[in-house]
Design an enzyme around this catalytic site. Structure first.
Site, PDB file in Angstrom:
ATOM      1  N   ASN A 151     -10.171   3.438   0.505  1.00 36.05           N
ATOM      2  CA  ASN A 151     -10.513   2.839   2.122  1.00 36.05           C
ATOM      3  C   ASN A 151     -10.145   3.654   3.229  1.00 36.05           C
ATOM      4  O   ASN A 151     -11.060   3.485   4.067  1.00 36.05           O
ATOM      5  CB  ASN A 151      -9.712   1.359   2.061  1.00 36.05           C
ATOM      6  CG  ASN A 151      -8.041   1.869   1.962  1.00 36.05           C
ATOM      7  OD1 ASN A 151      -7.745   2.510   1.425  1.00 36.05           O
ATOM      8  ND2 ASN A 151      -7.470   0.733   2.695  1.00 36.05           N
ATOM      9  N   GLU A 247       3.140   2.912  -1.066  1.00 36.09           N
ATOM     10  CA  GLU A 247       2.494   1.985   0.036  1.00 36.09           C
ATOM     11  C   GLU A 247       1.533   0.950  -0.905  1.00 36.09           C
ATOM     12  O   GLU A 247       0.488   1.522  -1.058  1.00 36.09           O
ATOM     13  CB  GLU A 247       1.714   2.690   1.122  1.00 36.09           C
ATOM     14  CG  GLU A 247       1.399   2.103   2.375  1.00 36.09           C
ATOM     15  CD  GLU A 247       0.165   1.003   2.274  1.00 36.09           C
ATOM     16  OE1 GLU A 247       0.404  -0.189   1.921  1.00 36.09           O
ATOM     17  OE2 GLU A 247      -0.880   1.425   2.549  1.00 36.09           O
ATOM     18  N   CYS A 281      -5.199  -2.104   4.134  1.00 35.21           N
ATOM     19  CA  CYS A 281      -3.990  -2.794   3.787  1.00 35.21           C
ATOM     20  C   CYS A 281      -3.373  -3.733   4.876  1.00 35.21           C
ATOM     21  O   CYS A 281      -2.715  -4.708   4.441  1.00 35.21           O
ATOM     22  CB  CYS A 281      -2.981  -1.604   3.434  1.00 35.21           C
ATOM     23  SG  CYS A 281      -3.420  -0.621   2.181  1.00 35.21           S
TER      24      CYS A 281
END
Length: 473
Positions: A151, A247, A281
């Site tokens: 992303n 993450e 995210c």
């Protein structure tokens, strides 16, 4: 176009290749090398050999290499943005923003390379410690494996490669299979900037097979990973004593209290929910609005969302484009349909066309629905009500994730209460949870991961603290 593997400061042919397609129109972009077991071993060997040179490289030279990469990115800003738009279907204006953030991330890395230091330790503060001088130094860990998602194919690479190089480590980078071209471009920039051969290697292919090799090899001292909780858990459980930073995403929530100026905040909230098709995210996924302003908020939110233009990511005015795969479109459709079937009300969107899922607004969604309790990673947001502020806090915390959360309020007491009680890694007061600047500590709690990114904080993760003590008496 064929893209070989980048190992030991040069491109090397792979034994097999996979086709890389544009997510928007499915046109072929390149043939990408698939790393074999032998290729991964070669990358590890090259990184281990380069580590000797990296550990001896003075801080100012590491900083100058990073500064040269910054100059290359500035010179090629439009070219880099186009690469991101093609391989990730990120609208061009968003891709340019990512390149600008990448420039800042490497700039911060160059600054941190010059600032890595230890401290003196007052040994005589304890009985028996008198007559001693002690201090700490930070040393590079060694070979770091970096596994990055699709992303933010340049900036999330920078958040791993930048601090690793700043701290004097060597790196093996495994970019997402859909977005390898950005990573190879960065490898070329570092090579031109004078980074020792082998200090940065880029290998593409199966994440599972490459990851398994990296996890089991004792020459790898740290794995830094951004991706799904399932893969993150697998890495954590199978990496032995390696240092691990994870993450792992979120279903980020926002609280909107009564008394807030909706005309000012709603455009910002819409951007936080739908930028890059919601494939971020910290995209806003759950919005909890005070019941006294709920209908007004929903009406204005839908009206603002309708202004977004869907289309070709290479067109300058495109806001929304194709999701990363057609499979993700089908998954999103099924989650939305399931939520509506189970009582949610569809106010906007809810359908897909040629890979583009329309910005979707749901209201009154049960917390057990996937669009609420899982990470939707799509242009889908739901809006629910709350009455008491404590209720809103509990609704946000009713999640297995905890990356970032936001609150808009005019009440300082509620802001401080949210700051204390929200179970997340970052609380954004009078700001959306999608806010991030690249020097701040970034990471989550619960299933959102462990460790922190943000260059200064990543450098701490990527160095070992050593104590040195002199007995002077």
């Amino acid at each position: 176009m064929k893209k070989d593997l980048w190992i030991g400061g040069e491109y090397r042919s792979a034994s097999s290749y996979m086709e890389l397609k544009n997510p928007f129109n499915l046109e072929s972009l390149a043939q990408i090398g698939i790393a074999s077991h032998e290729d991964v071993q070669a990358a590890i060997a090259a990184a281990e050999q380069a580590q000797v040179r990296m550990a001896e490289l003075p801080a100012f030279e590491r900083a100058e290499i990073l500064e040269k990469v910054v100059r290359f990115l500035k010179d090629d800003r439009d070219e880099c943005a186009r690469i991101i738009a093609l391989e990730a279907a990120k609208p061009l204006k968003g891709a340019r923003t990512e390149v600008d953030r990448t420039i800042m991330t490497y700039t911060f890395a160059a600054h941190e390379a010059r600032k890595i230091h230890g401290e003196t330790v007052p040994m005589d503060a304890a009985p028996g410690g008198q007559g001693r001088l002690a201090f700490t130094v930070r040393e590079p860990l060694g070979v770091i494996a970096a596994i990055t998602p699709f992303n933010f194919p340049m900036n999330l690479v920078a958040h791993k490669v930048g601090p690793a190089i700043a701290a004097g480590n060597s790196v093996i980078l495994k970019p997402a299979s859909q977005t390898p071209l950005s990573a190879y471009k960065i490898a070329e920039y570092f090579h031109r900037a004078g980074l020792p051969a082998g200090a940065l290697n880029v290998i593409t292919g199966s994440g599972r097979s490459i990851g398994d090799i990296l996890m089991k090899d004792d020459r790898i001292k740290m794995i830094t990973f951004t991706g799904s909780p399932e893969v993150g858990r697998y890495i954590r459980e199978n990496s032995g004593l390696k240092r691990v930073t994870l993450e792992l995403g979120s279903n980020s929530a926002l609280i909107v209290d009564e008394g807030v100026g909706l005309n000012q905040v709603i455009p910002r909230i819409v951007n936080g929910a739908f930028a890059y098709q919601g494939q971020v995210c910290i995209s806003i996924q759950r919005i909890f609005v005070h019941e006294n302003i709920f209908e007004t908020f929903v009406e204005q939110f839908v009206r603002e969302t309708q202004k977004l233009k869907a289309g070709d990511p290479l067109e300058e005015d495109t806001d929304i484009s194709a999701m990363i795969t057609r499979g993700d479109v089908h998954r999103t459709q099924s989650w939305v349909d399931e939520a509506v079937k189970n009582g949610a009300e569809l106010r906007l969107g809810g359908r897909a066309e040629e890979g583009i899922f329309q910005p979707t607004v749901l209201i009154n969604v049960p917390s057990t629905e996937k669009v609420s309790c899982e990470e939707v990673f799509a242009p889908v947001v739901h809006i629910n009500t709350f009455n008491e502020f404590n209720e809103a806090i509990n609704l946000v915390n009713d999640s297995k994730y905890g990356l970032q959360a936001g609150i808009f309020t005019n009440d300082i007491h509620k802001a401080l209460q949210a700051a204390k009680k929200l179970e997340v890694g970052g609380v954004m007061i009078n700001e959306i949870p999608t806010f991030r600047v690249d020097q701040m500590p970034y990471g989550g709690v619960k299933m959102s991961g462990m460790g922190r990114e943000g260059i200064k904080y990543a450098v701490e993760e990527m160095t070992e603290l050593k104590l040195i003590s002199f007995k002077t008496e």
